[in-house]
Design a protein around this motif. Sequence first.
Motif, mmCIF file in Angstrom:
data_model
loop_
_atom_site.group_PDB
_atom_site.id
_atom_site.type_symbol
_atom_site.label_atom_id
_atom_site.label_comp_id
_atom_site.label_asym_id
_atom_site.label_seq_id
_atom_site.Cartn_x
_atom_site.Cartn_y
_atom_site.Cartn_z
ATOM 1 N N PRO A 53 -10.415 1.611 -39.990
ATOM 2 C CA PRO A 53 -10.189 3.063 -40.000
ATOM 3 C C PRO A 53 -11.336 2.492 -38.270
ATOM 4 O O PRO A 53 -10.751 2.430 -37.151
ATOM 5 C CB PRO A 53 -10.618 4.076 -40.165
ATOM 6 N N ALA A 54 -12.080 2.011 -38.545
ATOM 7 C CA ALA A 54 -13.356 1.696 -37.283
ATOM 8 C C ALA A 54 -12.412 0.500 -36.215
ATOM 9 O O ALA A 54 -12.780 0.174 -35.312
ATOM 10 C CB ALA A 54 -15.095 1.369 -37.484
ATOM 11 N N ASP A 55 -12.380 -0.586 -37.511
ATOM 12 C CA ASP A 55 -11.803 -2.126 -36.605
ATOM 13 C C ASP A 55 -10.146 -1.524 -36.409
ATOM 14 O O ASP A 55 -10.669 -1.567 -34.747
ATOM 15 C CB ASP A 55 -11.451 -3.237 -37.456
ATOM 16 N N LEU A 56 -9.482 -0.550 -36.825
ATOM 17 C CA LEU A 56 -8.708 -0.162 -36.304
ATOM 18 C C LEU A 56 -8.639 0.349 -34.901
ATOM 19 O O LEU A 56 -7.796 0.016 -34.275
ATOM 20 C CB LEU A 56 -7.746 0.568 -37.203
ATOM 21 N N ASN A 62 -8.343 0.898 -29.416
ATOM 22 C CA ASN A 62 -8.639 0.834 -27.437
ATOM 23 C C ASN A 62 -8.442 -0.609 -26.813
ATOM 24 O O ASN A 62 -8.382 -0.309 -25.845
ATOM 25 C CB ASN A 62 -9.873 0.804 -27.908
ATOM 26 N N ASN A 63 -8.844 -2.035 -27.690
ATOM 27 C CA ASN A 63 -9.113 -3.080 -26.898
ATOM 28 C C ASN A 63 -7.726 -3.372 -26.053
ATOM 29 O O ASN A 63 -7.209 -3.948 -24.274
ATOM 30 C CB ASN A 63 -9.221 -4.400 -27.737
ATOM 31 N N PRO A 112 2.430 -0.646 -41.392
ATOM 32 C CA PRO A 112 1.424 -1.632 -42.485
ATOM 33 C C PRO A 112 0.016 -3.048 -41.846
ATOM 34 O O PRO A 112 -0.562 -2.858 -43.123
ATOM 35 C CB PRO A 112 2.795 -1.971 -42.555
ATOM 36 N N LEU A 113 0.198 -2.058 -40.645
ATOM 37 C CA LEU A 113 -0.972 -3.081 -40.125
ATOM 38 C C LEU A 113 -2.081 -1.764 -40.492
ATOM 39 O O LEU A 113 -3.627 -2.335 -40.700
ATOM 40 C CB LEU A 113 -0.991 -3.436 -38.823
ATOM 41 N N SER A 114 -1.809 -0.494 -39.867
ATOM 42 C CA SER A 114 -3.748 -0.147 -40.378
ATOM 43 C C SER A 114 -3.773 0.220 -41.731
ATOM 44 O O SER A 114 -5.014 0.267 -42.093
ATOM 45 C CB SER A 114 -3.112 1.852 -39.987
#
Length: 712
Positions: free
Chosen positions: A488-491, A496-497, A481-483
């Motif tokens: 995509p770039a923000d996800l 990564n963080n 649901p979050l994705s």
Amino acid sequence: MQRIGFIGFGLFLLILMVGIRVMDPYPVRALRLFFFDYAQRIDPREYADLPVRVVDIDDASLTLLGQWPWPRDRIGALVTRLTEEYGAAAVVFDVLFSEPDRLSPARILSRPEIAGLLKTVPREDILDALDNDKLFARAMKGHQVVLGLAAAPPDRPTSMPGKSGIVQIGAEPGQGLITYVGTTSVVPGLWDAAAGIGAINVSPIDDTDTVRTVPVMWNSPSGILPGMAIEALRVALGESTIVISGPPEAPGVTTSVRIGDYEVPTTPDGQIWVRYRHDDPALYVPARAILAAGYDEAVRKKLEGQIVFVGTSAAGLLDIRSTPLGENVPGVSIHAQILEQILTGDYLVRDDYISGLEIIAFICLSGIVVAVMSMSGPAVSMVAGGISTLIVLVVSGVFFQRGVLFDATFPMFGGFAVFLVLAAYQFIIADREKRLIRKSFSHYVAPSVLKEIEKSGHELELGGQVRILTVMFCDLRNFTPLSETMQPADLVSMLNNLFSQLSDCVLREQGTIDKFVGDSIMAFWNAPLETEEHRRMACNAALNIRKALVEFNAPRREAALPLLAVGVGLCSGPACVGNIGSRQRYSYSAIGDTVNVAARMEASCRYLGYDVVISEDTHSGLGGMASLPAGKIGLKGKTERVPMHVLVGDSSVAASPGFAELQALHQQLMEEIAQTKKYGDDIFDRCRSAAVRVEPGLQKFYDKLSERLLDF
């Protein structure tokens, strides 16, 4: 491009070193002072026969005339003989007279226990004639005598005014002088009789380190006080006023002090750099020679018309100081040498302009090193730097001959440091290909695996070995649901963080990260490096992941973004670990039933309602951490139910009274459920309340108990 990068790195080093010089840390200062000391040793001031002498209360004088302190009538006799018989122009005491003379007969006769033994009370005129302080004061009357005061102990701060007039020219330069919190006192009758009052300290804190600079003016609660040498000169010249000068645009900065025709250059806080000469016996006359019976013409020839300092070289009186020449001298001789400097005009000066020239010299020398090294390499650069260093040394020597302290150490050693760093940089660039391969490989394995690869080399081939591992699976909850709500770039950026922080938790506990699979992490302990504490270390990593997630969610909570949650499963047991894959491409990984169970346990976190679940084997190696039985859970692919525990906290939580209460209540609740497959509201409510007080996350765990009574 490499040359441009090299020059850019060199310029960065120059800026960094200039910043260090501006901050002027202790190692830089210490090296500079050592260089100045060495310059004075090479070229000390020559001894000249000037009207300055020291009457030395030496060990031989103390042996002959008695221990210190001497009675004040003897001090008065010393003044009388110096001034009236031997013709001293001024007498300057590097000695404190802060209390009345305890050896005075008048003081002794005034004591009640002594007065009670006398038939009659001595008349006032008799007591007056027997008062040593008054005898000393009468000896000073009509003569140029300077008495001293010093910094008072912090627990007994007093203050005493000086006798010289002070005129300030500029923006109140006296405000920047080194300040006495308090001063010792001078016996009032002696203060009245003295022609001058000077400060005897030769350093701001009067320590025993090498004395290089001495304040010629001090600030005190009672006003500005002159140093001993300045006050001696003022009294000898018959001047009433000392002029302190500073620039009008710089408040609290002193540039010079003037007494009559003598102008003394100073540091901004009113100190003088002492230009030393070697200690010479011709400066000294022993006190016993002054107080000896009879008249000595040789003594008169040495003292007539002289400014005479009175001090001590006796070791027991603790007034021995170190000089840049490597000599230990009486503190009084330093005051005498300062006065000699003033009389000859042989000064050492150093100001901000000189510091600026030193920085420019460093930039020029280091700039030559950078430029030559970028074109010709380290060897030619070293030659060019050596020639530049020689030039800086010659310039520093020429400056010193003219009384200017120019520091050659920072241009030299700073330039050499730049050379070393740049040489190392060139070596690193030459080895870049090897480093890039190593760096790329390190992205896929833990640092511990990389060390084993470097150590074993070609011995790392396909295959593995069976070890007892603790395997972790960590999965992000509600990822799908979050994705759907993120680009995509923000996800990817968010993952990564998050994975960076969670991976650090694993690596800090010596774990090996096996792989990242979508939104989950697989890691294991006890391979390639073996450790008996692998279960406890894995549990520590899981608890740290919980803490890291709280920190990660903090800015998301402020931004009203959905909060992230993870589930962690830990299972300990045998697994095959090693290089798994094809001969062309393989990775260091682990396989086996323990790995499968760990993955299934992580998936059961939703069912249990808690974020960290551990196996029975993992629980056996907790080492005092806080955990609670969670029952036997059926897992996909396993014919028998698997006992599990929830990991509540570390050893500090386990030792808390709240957890002890919770553990007891939880045991009662589990026994009731096991016997009746149900539980009473009272024990459940008490257990749930205790759990929330210990770890609020346990609330959901207990709320789900009603759905899984068959697990117990």
